[in-house]
Motif scaffolding. Structure first.
Motif, PDB file in Angstrom:
ATOM      1  N   LEU A 122      -7.156 -21.024  30.658  1.00  0.00           N
ATOM      2  CA  LEU A 122      -7.437 -19.646  31.311  1.00  0.00           C
ATOM      3  C   LEU A 122      -5.420 -19.343  31.257  1.00  0.00           C
ATOM      4  O   LEU A 122      -5.126 -18.327  30.545  1.00  0.00           O
ATOM      5  CB  LEU A 122      -7.813 -19.230  32.147  1.00  0.00           C
ATOM      6  CG  LEU A 122      -9.259 -19.637  31.995  1.00  0.00           C
ATOM      7  CD1 LEU A 122     -10.185 -19.171  33.153  1.00  0.00           C
ATOM      8  CD2 LEU A 122     -10.033 -19.529  31.082  1.00  0.00           C
ATOM      9  N   GLU A 133      -4.315 -12.806  33.433  1.00  0.00           N
ATOM     10  CA  GLU A 133      -5.389 -14.706  33.560  1.00  0.00           C
ATOM     11  C   GLU A 133      -6.931 -13.855  34.337  1.00  0.00           C
ATOM     12  O   GLU A 133      -7.693 -14.520  33.097  1.00  0.00           O
ATOM     13  CB  GLU A 133      -4.682 -15.449  34.661  1.00  0.00           C
ATOM     14  CG  GLU A 133      -5.825 -16.688  34.579  1.00  0.00           C
ATOM     15  CD  GLU A 133      -5.230 -18.064  35.722  1.00  0.00           C
ATOM     16  OE1 GLU A 133      -6.144 -18.832  35.960  1.00  0.00           O
ATOM     17  OE2 GLU A 133      -3.868 -17.700  35.596  1.00  0.00           O
ATOM     18  N   LYS A 134      -7.047 -13.136  34.935  1.00  0.00           N
ATOM     19  CA  LYS A 134      -8.679 -12.256  35.123  1.00  0.00           C
ATOM     20  C   LYS A 134      -9.083 -12.208  34.194  1.00  0.00           C
ATOM     21  O   LYS A 134     -10.537 -12.602  34.277  1.00  0.00           O
ATOM     22  CB  LYS A 134      -7.778 -11.432  36.490  1.00  0.00           C
ATOM     23  CG  LYS A 134      -8.964 -10.909  37.048  1.00  0.00           C
ATOM     24  CD  LYS A 134      -9.384  -9.785  37.802  1.00  0.00           C
ATOM     25  CE  LYS A 134     -10.203  -9.240  38.150  1.00  0.00           C
ATOM     26  NZ  LYS A 134     -10.494  -8.459  39.576  1.00  0.00           N
ATOM     27  N   ARG A 137     -10.426 -15.142  32.092  1.00  0.00           N
ATOM     28  CA  ARG A 137     -11.695 -15.382  32.777  1.00  0.00           C
ATOM     29  C   ARG A 137     -13.087 -15.196  33.107  1.00  0.00           C
ATOM     30  O   ARG A 137     -14.003 -14.982  32.565  1.00  0.00           O
ATOM     31  CB  ARG A 137     -11.178 -15.223  34.227  1.00  0.00           C
ATOM     32  CG  ARG A 137     -12.191 -16.285  35.270  1.00  0.00           C
ATOM     33  CD  ARG A 137     -11.446 -16.608  36.633  1.00  0.00           C
ATOM     34  NE  ARG A 137      -9.955 -16.833  36.514  1.00  0.00           N
ATOM     35  CZ  ARG A 137      -9.502 -17.817  37.060  1.00  0.00           C
ATOM     36  NH1 ARG A 137     -10.763 -19.009  36.556  1.00  0.00           N
ATOM     37  NH2 ARG A 137      -8.556 -18.422  37.167  1.00  0.00           N
ATOM     38  N   GLN A 138     -12.883 -13.405  32.290  1.00  0.00           N
ATOM     39  CA  GLN A 138     -13.588 -12.701  32.256  1.00  0.00           C
ATOM     40  C   GLN A 138     -14.363 -12.825  31.344  1.00  0.00           C
ATOM     41  O   GLN A 138     -15.766 -12.925  30.525  1.00  0.00           O
ATOM     42  CB  GLN A 138     -14.075 -11.152  32.774  1.00  0.00           C
ATOM     43  CG  GLN A 138     -13.725 -10.268  34.225  1.00  0.00           C
ATOM     44  CD  GLN A 138     -12.505  -9.084  34.773  1.00  0.00           C
ATOM     45  OE1 GLN A 138     -11.796  -8.454  33.172  1.00  0.00           O
ATOM     46  NE2 GLN A 138     -12.865  -8.949  35.522  1.00  0.00           N
ATOM     47  N   SER A 141     -16.300 -16.027  30.784  1.00  0.00           N
ATOM     48  CA  SER A 141     -17.689 -16.115  31.419  1.00  0.00           C
ATOM     49  C   SER A 141     -18.691 -15.543  30.493  1.00  0.00           C
ATOM     50  O   SER A 141     -19.832 -15.396  29.938  1.00  0.00           O
ATOM     51  CB  SER A 141     -17.429 -15.233  32.452  1.00  0.00           C
ATOM     52  OG  SER A 141     -16.332 -15.965  33.808  1.00  0.00           O
TER      53      SER A 141
END
Length: 166
Positions: A122, A133-134, A137-138, A141
């Motif tokens: 990621l 990175e957040k 990550r979303q 998902s």
């Protein structure tokens, strides 16, 4: 025929011819038979040596031609296999894109999904895409949810399952 073989063959033929002349001369001069037999053996050995070198050289040339033909055949088979692999790669990429379309992935999600399939972390995906990175990550998902899988491993397995199943 290699230069070394040509030189040796030429020398053996010269030795054979000179000794043949010597044997004939000695015969007419009445030289003892043991001497004529001895020189005749030299003529015979020279002839056999020359024939052996010529035969081996021809055999070597045929073998080299055979190897060249095999190499040419291998190159064409490799080129054909490379073309088939490229076609298979393109077909697989097309199938992946079609599946992304069926899952209604956004372009960003498709980008993330491809990088996930390529094995990037990621963090690495964030660096490649110049995003946090957040955010990656979303998006990952969201990809997993739309694909109906639990995570990265299931996601990759979804595409590879048919290749590893018996």
């Amino acid at each position: 025929m290699v230069l070394r073989d040509k030189i040796l063959t030429t020398l053996l033929i010269i030795i054979m011819l000179l000794n043949t002349v010597d044997v004939i001369t000695d015969y007419y001069l009445g030289i003892p038979m043991w001497h004529i037999i001895q020189e005749s053996c030299i003529v015979l050995a020279s002839a056999m040596g020359a024939l052996y070198i010529i035969r081996e050289s021809l055999h070597r040339r045929q073998h080299i031609e055979h190897l060249k033909n095999q190499l040419t055949l291998s190159h064409s088979q490799l080129a054909k296999a490379s073309e088939e692999m490229q076609k298979a790669r393109n077909d697989f990429a097309h199938a992946i894109q079609q599946q992304f379309g069926q899952w209604h992935l956004t372009q960003s999600e498709q980008d993330v999904a491809l990088l996930l399939l390529k094995g990037l972390s990621l963090r690495e995906i964030g660096e490649v895409r110049d995003t946090k990175e957040k955010t990656v990550r979303q998006q990952a998902s969201s990809v997993y949810e739309k694909a109906g899988v639990e995570g990265r491993h299931e996601f990759a397995a979804w595409f590879l399952e048919d290749f590893v199943s018996p």
